[in-house]
Design a protein around this motif. Structure first.
Motif, PDB file in Angstrom:
ATOM      1  N   ILE A  31       0.843  -1.239   0.075  1.00 55.89           N
ATOM      2  CA  ILE A  31       0.019  -0.093  -0.012  1.00 55.89           C
ATOM      3  C   ILE A  31       0.836   1.142  -0.040  1.00 55.89           C
ATOM      4  CG2 ILE A  31      -1.670   1.412   1.426  1.00 55.89           C
ATOM      5  CD1 ILE A  31      -2.949  -1.351   2.212  1.00 55.89           C
ATOM      6  N   SER A  32       1.852   1.187   0.888  1.00 58.23           N
ATOM      7  CA  SER A  32       2.835   2.252   1.036  1.00 58.23           C
ATOM      8  C   SER A  32       3.386   2.583  -0.642  1.00 58.23           C
ATOM      9  CB  SER A  32       3.819   2.326   2.024  1.00 58.23           C
ATOM     10  OG  SER A  32       3.689   1.543   2.706  1.00 58.23           O
ATOM     11  N   GLY A  33       3.999   1.627  -1.207  1.00 55.69           N
ATOM     12  CA  GLY A  33       4.366   1.840  -2.422  1.00 55.69           C
ATOM     13  C   GLY A  33       3.622   2.212  -3.456  1.00 55.69           C
ATOM     14  N   PHE A 254       7.819   2.148   8.095  1.00 59.08           N
ATOM     15  CA  PHE A 254       8.062   2.458   6.986  1.00 59.08           C
ATOM     16  C   PHE A 254       6.858   3.316   6.464  1.00 59.08           C
ATOM     17  CE2 PHE A 254       9.095   1.895   2.472  1.00 59.08           C
ATOM     18  CZ  PHE A 254      10.476   2.009   2.555  1.00 59.08           C
ATOM     19  N   LEU A 255       5.708   2.839   6.508  1.00 55.41           N
ATOM     20  CA  LEU A 255       4.345   3.553   6.269  1.00 55.41           C
ATOM     21  C   LEU A 255       4.350   4.912   6.758  1.00 55.41           C
ATOM     22  CD1 LEU A 255       1.672   3.191   4.983  1.00 55.41           C
ATOM     23  CD2 LEU A 255       0.785   2.289   7.126  1.00 55.41           C
ATOM     24  N   VAL A 256       4.672   4.908   8.042  1.00 52.91           N
ATOM     25  CA  VAL A 256       4.648   6.402   8.529  1.00 52.91           C
ATOM     26  C   VAL A 256       5.755   7.137   7.865  1.00 52.91           C
ATOM     27  CG1 VAL A 256       5.192   7.566  10.713  1.00 52.91           C
ATOM     28  CG2 VAL A 256       3.928   5.401  11.009  1.00 52.91           C
ATOM     29  N   LEU A 257       6.883   6.789   7.533  1.00 47.36           N
ATOM     30  CA  LEU A 257       7.592   7.466   6.786  1.00 47.36           C
ATOM     31  C   LEU A 257       7.147   8.140   5.447  1.00 47.36           C
ATOM     32  CD1 LEU A 257      10.760   8.415   6.244  1.00 47.36           C
ATOM     33  CD2 LEU A 257      10.912   6.372   4.978  1.00 47.36           C
ATOM     34  N   GLY A 258       6.158   7.098   4.795  1.00 53.34           N
ATOM     35  CA  GLY A 258       5.644   7.540   3.607  1.00 53.34           C
ATOM     36  C   GLY A 258       4.784   8.613   3.879  1.00 53.34           C
ATOM     37  N   ILE A 259       3.894   8.499   4.854  1.00 50.20           N
ATOM     38  CA  ILE A 259       2.934   9.318   5.002  1.00 50.20           C
ATOM     39  C   ILE A 259       3.562  10.597   5.375  1.00 50.20           C
ATOM     40  CG2 ILE A 259       1.051  10.067   6.510  1.00 50.20           C
ATOM     41  CD1 ILE A 259       0.616   6.963   6.886  1.00 50.20           C
ATOM     42  N   GLY A 260       4.596  10.664   6.274  1.00 50.44           N
ATOM     43  CA  GLY A 260       5.406  11.785   6.578  1.00 50.44           C
ATOM     44  C   GLY A 260       5.888  12.418   5.255  1.00 50.44           C
ATOM     45  N   LEU A 261       6.492  11.733   4.605  1.00 47.14           N
ATOM     46  CA  LEU A 261       6.912  12.461   3.204  1.00 47.14           C
ATOM     47  C   LEU A 261       5.884  13.044   2.542  1.00 47.14           C
ATOM     48  CD1 LEU A 261       9.528   9.882   1.790  1.00 47.14           C
ATOM     49  CD2 LEU A 261      10.061  12.258   2.462  1.00 47.14           C
ATOM     50  N   MET A 262       4.857  12.507   2.350  1.00 45.23           N
ATOM     51  CA  MET A 262       3.503  13.007   1.646  1.00 45.23           C
ATOM     52  C   MET A 262       3.111  14.375   2.312  1.00 45.23           C
ATOM     53  SD  MET A 262       1.085   9.765   0.807  1.00 45.23           S
ATOM     54  CE  MET A 262       1.724   8.279   0.407  1.00 45.23           C
ATOM     55  N   ARG A 268       1.122  13.488  -2.832  1.00 40.37           N
ATOM     56  CA  ARG A 268       1.712  12.255  -3.122  1.00 40.37           C
ATOM     57  C   ARG A 268       2.749  12.259  -4.022  1.00 40.37           C
ATOM     58  NH1 ARG A 268      -3.042   8.997  -5.552  1.00 40.37           N
ATOM     59  NH2 ARG A 268      -1.624   7.683  -6.054  1.00 40.37           N
ATOM     60  N   TYR A 269       3.036  13.377  -4.597  1.00 42.84           N
ATOM     61  CA  TYR A 269       4.191  13.488  -5.556  1.00 42.84           C
ATOM     62  C   TYR A 269       5.305  14.326  -4.902  1.00 42.84           C
ATOM     63  CZ  TYR A 269       0.726  11.713  -9.045  1.00 42.84           C
ATOM     64  OH  TYR A 269      -0.211  11.146  -9.470  1.00 42.84           O
ATOM     65  N   TRP A 270       6.406  13.850  -5.202  1.00 45.24           N
ATOM     66  CA  TRP A 270       7.478  14.652  -4.762  1.00 45.24           C
ATOM     67  C   TRP A 270       8.055  15.277  -6.000  1.00 45.24           C
ATOM     68  CZ3 TRP A 270      13.062  13.674  -5.695  1.00 45.24           C
ATOM     69  CH2 TRP A 270      14.126  14.632  -5.304  1.00 45.24           C
ATOM     70  N   ASN A 271       8.285  16.629  -6.221  1.00 45.63           N
ATOM     71  CA  ASN A 271       8.605  17.235  -7.408  1.00 45.63           C
ATOM     72  C   ASN A 271       9.928  17.855  -7.318  1.00 45.63           C
ATOM     73  OD1 ASN A 271       8.642  18.791  -9.558  1.00 45.63           O
ATOM     74  ND2 ASN A 271       6.615  19.772  -9.244  1.00 45.63           N
ATOM     75  N   PRO A 272      10.940  17.221  -8.083  1.00 43.74           N
ATOM     76  CA  PRO A 272      12.410  17.820  -7.763  1.00 43.74           C
ATOM     77  C   PRO A 272      12.489  18.918  -8.713  1.00 43.74           C
ATOM     78  CG  PRO A 272      12.293  15.804  -9.314  1.00 43.74           C
ATOM     79  CD  PRO A 272      10.690  16.097  -8.605  1.00 43.74           C
ATOM     80  N   PHE A 273      11.309  19.280  -9.593  1.00 48.42           N
ATOM     81  CA  PHE A 273      11.691  20.376 -10.617  1.00 48.42           C
ATOM     82  C   PHE A 273      11.117  21.815  -9.948  1.00 48.42           C
ATOM     83  CE2 PHE A 273      10.579  16.333 -12.967  1.00 48.42           C
ATOM     84  CZ  PHE A 273      11.891  16.206 -13.485  1.00 48.42           C
ATOM     85  N   SER A 274      10.337  21.726  -8.854  1.00 50.71           N
ATOM     86  CA  SER A 274      10.104  23.101  -8.222  1.00 50.71           C
ATOM     87  C   SER A 274      11.081  23.853  -7.588  1.00 50.71           C
ATOM     88  CB  SER A 274       8.903  22.964  -7.551  1.00 50.71           C
ATOM     89  OG  SER A 274       9.110  21.957  -6.579  1.00 50.71           O
TER      90      SER A 274
END
Lengths: 274, 559
Positions: A31-33, A254-262, A268-274
């Motif tokens: 689910i995290s992935g 690991f799931l918490v890390l995922g949610i934290g990043l969000m 849900r997207y990490w945007n390296p271009f902004s």
């Protein structure tokens, strides 16, 4: 027919985890992935999954076919995404960095990043599924399912299915050889259409014989009182151990890390271009 | 006070909902507690229906109308559910493979206890106890599927015995066992029955094997009715079995062939004790007759040199050498796992060659390693044990014709050839029937035809008579005889010593992956050491002859 697909006995960490813990971990990580579109997170997950696959001591011979098929399917998927939505990445990330040419089929960094993430989703989920399938004793798994509230008839159906995979493979092999000898072309030398009609024929035979077997097995189970009471006990019942607790906490972390990043990314997207 | 019978049928008639006529007609039977009853009858006589009525499969899963009364342990039980019945009657099914549900032996033994919701401690204790009784302790962690036939049968028994039912019903327990394992299983059953006071009902067509152990009562079923109910001695003395398409034990057959008056025999039902006036003289005459037979040698057709095969670092067989001759009919014998089936598949080209050589002796030379499976089938045909794995066409005719059609043979020629073969196999009348409505025996013969129609030089069959009654087995062997007479070399894996002795002229015996004998059936059976190594049982006529001091087997059929 040396390489049957399914549970293999072993002594690895994964073999020692209980079936239900493994199922929960498998679901949590998957689910995290699936939710995340943060390439850093997906890369980490993929590395963990691949390390796990290596740790589980599954031989390449056993998984070769499924891996090749999945890779082909994944590549096909990537190509189709590019054909039908060449600028989807641009739409997602809201910027456009050209790598090659211009126009509707221009290759952009954004599209490349998006497609890389799709590929990573295949790359992490397949090893996880393989680890689960190859290291989980179906009986322990059913006992686990029953323990977390799944009715025992449903849980047992899972065992029976898993238990019949090798049988069915063996039967498929025999039918295939017999029909090849008879003259149906299903071998490597024959054309695609011949192969497909051949395989359809074999599968029909196999399905009929499997249906017969299901009848017999059901009767055999009833004769030994399966379905008599509301509850049944399990010989391979396992109790949750320390190892399970640690593994579950790690997976949850690991799931918490995922949610934290969000939350940090506000998306849900990490945007390296902004 | 009268002791209630373990089982009693009073005027039981049964008709399946899907059928016009009743399958069982006015059956009345009494089975006393602690006794052993053997139920026999030709296919279609109603044996399986009777078993299903006993264990409650009828009417629980197979709807139909029951008339009359069924008493179990003195209680009228017509309406009991399959679970109520299973508390009183445990059923050991014909094919242990369909009975196995557990991943390991231990789990399979525990199955019935799990369903009783026993505590985990009880499960472990009881499994250990039953494993000990049935000598399975070493095997508890293995998958039931990897065991030998005899071990599987013991697991199946343990899995039923653990349920503590006082009556045990066996549905053709010997069908998938070699004769030595069959005898071992019956000996174990003798012990358990005495120890636990069980009532045992055995349905079986291998009458001879069962009668080597004490049987209190024999019931012969014919067309749904009880044709005979009484002692084994009476059954043999009156030679009732052949009237119903069943075979007498071999020693009785031999004595009958010699014209010996059966009613002069004392203790006729026990081959270890039977006596009668002039018995020895009669047997010596028989021997002289057997020794005069001989077989001429013909030209070699297939040479096998230093053949070895490994599976997952385990040697299945090694350094096998033999030559097959034109028109021979061979048996391959040996315990389950001795390598016979693997050898057959290797010869058929179903498995890859590892070391050694398989060479066809013919001009111009054909290199078997270079041809496709389709081309190889023109030289070596293979018939698998389970016909379901072989039949994929819709009609009987189409099934036989398929191989020829795929080789582009002219339609008129196909029709002519297929019809002739169908006649050989007694399938001509039903040539337009769909394959899936055929009986097991018919399917089996059909699967042989589908391979034999290509007229391979050599036809290999894996246990062609397994699970078939005497009459069907005879029909099948007659078909093979016709093929053999047309010049085909026939190689068959078999467990049945009587079939081996009666039909084949040469036997290869295997033990733990080695070829230990290449001889005639007569000589093999006379050699007790080889018989034991190949896990066979001497036929009862040999046992009788040896007991009376008549020397057998010198010379043999090949001379």
């Amino acid at each position: 027919m040396d390489n049957l697909f399914g549970y293999q006995t072993g002594q690895t960490v994964f073999h020692r985890l209980t079936g239900s813990a493994k199922l929960i971990i498998f679901l949590l990580l998957t689910i995290s992935g699936v939710l995340s579109f943060d390439i850093r997170y997906l890369l980490l997950l993929t590395v963990i999954a691949l390390l796990g696959l290596w740790q589980a001591q599954i031989s390449w011979q056993q998984i070769r076919v499924i891996v090749i098929l999945t890779v082909i399917f994944a590549l096909l998927n990537l190509i189709l995404i590019y054909v039908f939505a060449p600028q989807y990445g641009v739409h997602l990330f809201g910027s456009q960095h050209f790598i090659l040419s211009s126009g509707p089929y221009a290759l952009t960094q954004e599209q490349l990043l998006y497609e890389a993430m799709v590929l990573l989703k295949y790359l992490f989920s397949l090893p996880l599924a393989l680890i689960f399938l190859f290291t989980t004793n179906p009986s322990q798994f059913s006992a686990g399912l029953n323990r977390i509230g799944v009715p025992y008839s449903v849980a047992y159906a899972v065992t029976i299915t898993l238990r019949y995979i090798p049988n069915t493979q063996r039967q498929f092999f025999m039918i295939k050889k017999v029909q090849e000898a008879r003259g149906y072309n299903i071998s490597k030398k024959s054309s695609w259409t011949q192969k497909i009609t051949g395989v359809v024929r074999i599968l029909t035979t196999l399905i009929f014989s499997t249906l017969d077997q299901i009848d017999e097995v059901t009767q055999a189970m009833e004769l030994r009182r399966f379905g008599k009471g509301k509850k049944r006990s399990w010989y391979y019942e396992q109790s949750f151990g320390k190892l399970d607790a640690i593994a579950l906490i790690l997976a949850l972390g690991f799931l918490v890390l995922g949610i934290g990043l969000m939350m940090i990314n506000h998306s849900r997207y990490w945007n390296p271009f902004s | 006070m009268m002791v209630a019978a373990a089982l009693e049928f009073k005027g039981v008639t049964f008709k399946y909902d899907v059928q016009q006529n009743s399958t069982l007609e006015n059956i009345s039977l009494t089975i006393p507690k602690g006794s052993r009853t053997l139920i026999v009858g030709p296919s279609g006589s109603g044996k399986s229906t009777l078993a299903a009525l006993l264990n409650g499969v009828i009417p629980n899963s197979e709807p139909g109308e029951v008339q009359g009364e069924i008493y179990i342990d003195g209680h009228l039980s017509n309406k009991d559910s399959i679970f109520d019945r299973s508390l009183k009657i445990g059923t050991v099914l014909q094919n242990p493979d369909t009975q196995f549900v557990g991943m390991t032996v231990a789990e399979d033994i525990a199955f019935v206890l799990e369903n009783d919701n026993d505590s985990h401690d009880q499960l472990v204790t009881k499994v250990k106890e039953w494993a000990q009784r049935l000598r399975l302790e070493e095997l508890l962690d293995l998958a039931p599927q990897v065991l030998s036939g005899g071990q599987k049968q013991r697991v199946a028994m343990a899995g039923v015995l653990a349920g503590d039912s006082p009556i045990l019903l066996f549905d053709e327990p010997l069908a998938s066992l070699d004769s030595a394992s069959g005898q071992a299983m019956l000996t174990l059953l003798d012990e358990l029955q005495a120890e636990l006071g069980l009532t045992v009902v055995i349905i079986e067509h291998r009458v001879e094997d069962v009668l080597r152990h004490t049987v209190d009562q024999v019931v012969v079923l014919q067309e749904g009715e009880v044709a005979y109910q009484g002692s084994a001695a009476e059954l043999l003395k009156r030679s009732i079995l052949p009237d119903y398409g069943l075979a007498n034990p071999k020693y009785i057959q031999s004595l009958q062939d010699l014209g010996y008056p059966l009613d002069e025999l004392e203790q006729i039902d026990d081959v270890q004790k039977v006596t009668g006036p002039n018995l020895k003289n009669y047997l010596e005459r028989d021997l002289a007759r057997q020794m005069s037979q001989s077989v001429e040698t013909t030209s070699p057709i297939l040479t096998i040199k230093d053949l070895s095969y490994q599976y997952q670092n385990h040697t299945v067989f090694s350094n096998i050498n033999f030559t097959l001759h034109q028109g021979e009919w061979l048996s391959l014998v040996g315990s389950n796992g001795a390598g016979k089936s693997t050898l057959s598949r290797l010869l058929a080209g179903f498995l890859p060659m590892q070391t050694g050589e398989i060479r066809l002796n013919q001009e111009p030379e054909v290199d078997l390693s270079q041809v496709t499976l389709k081309e190889r089938a023109d030289y070596i045909g293979y018939v698998a044990q389970n016909p379901v794995e072989m039949l994929i066409e819709t009609t009987v005719f189409g099934e036989v014709a398929a191989g020829l059609r795929l080789r582009g043979v002219d339609d008129n020629k196909i029709t002519a050839e297929v019809q002739e073969y169908l006649k050989w196999a007694n399938l001509y009348e039903i040539r337009n029937w769909p394959v899936n409505v055929l009986s097991f025996g018919q399917k089996k013969r059909l699967s042989i035809l589908s391979v034999a129609i290509l007229q391979p030089k050599i036809l290999i069959l894996d246990e062609p008579t397994a699970g078939q009654d005497y009459q069907h087995a005879q029909q099948l062997m007659t078909l093979l005889q016709k093929l053999n007479q047309s010049g085909m070399t026939i190689v068959m894996v078999t467990h049945d010593v009587n079939i081996m002795q009666e039909w084949t002229s040469r036997v290869l015996a295997f033990h733990q992956g080695r070829l230990i004998a290449d001889t005639t059936p007569g000589e093999l059976l006379a050699n007790q050491e080889l018989v034991a190594l190949a896990e066979l049982c001497q036929p009862t006529d040999y046992i009788l002859a040896q007991r009376l001091g008549v020397t057998v087997g010198k010379g043999g059929k090949r001379g």
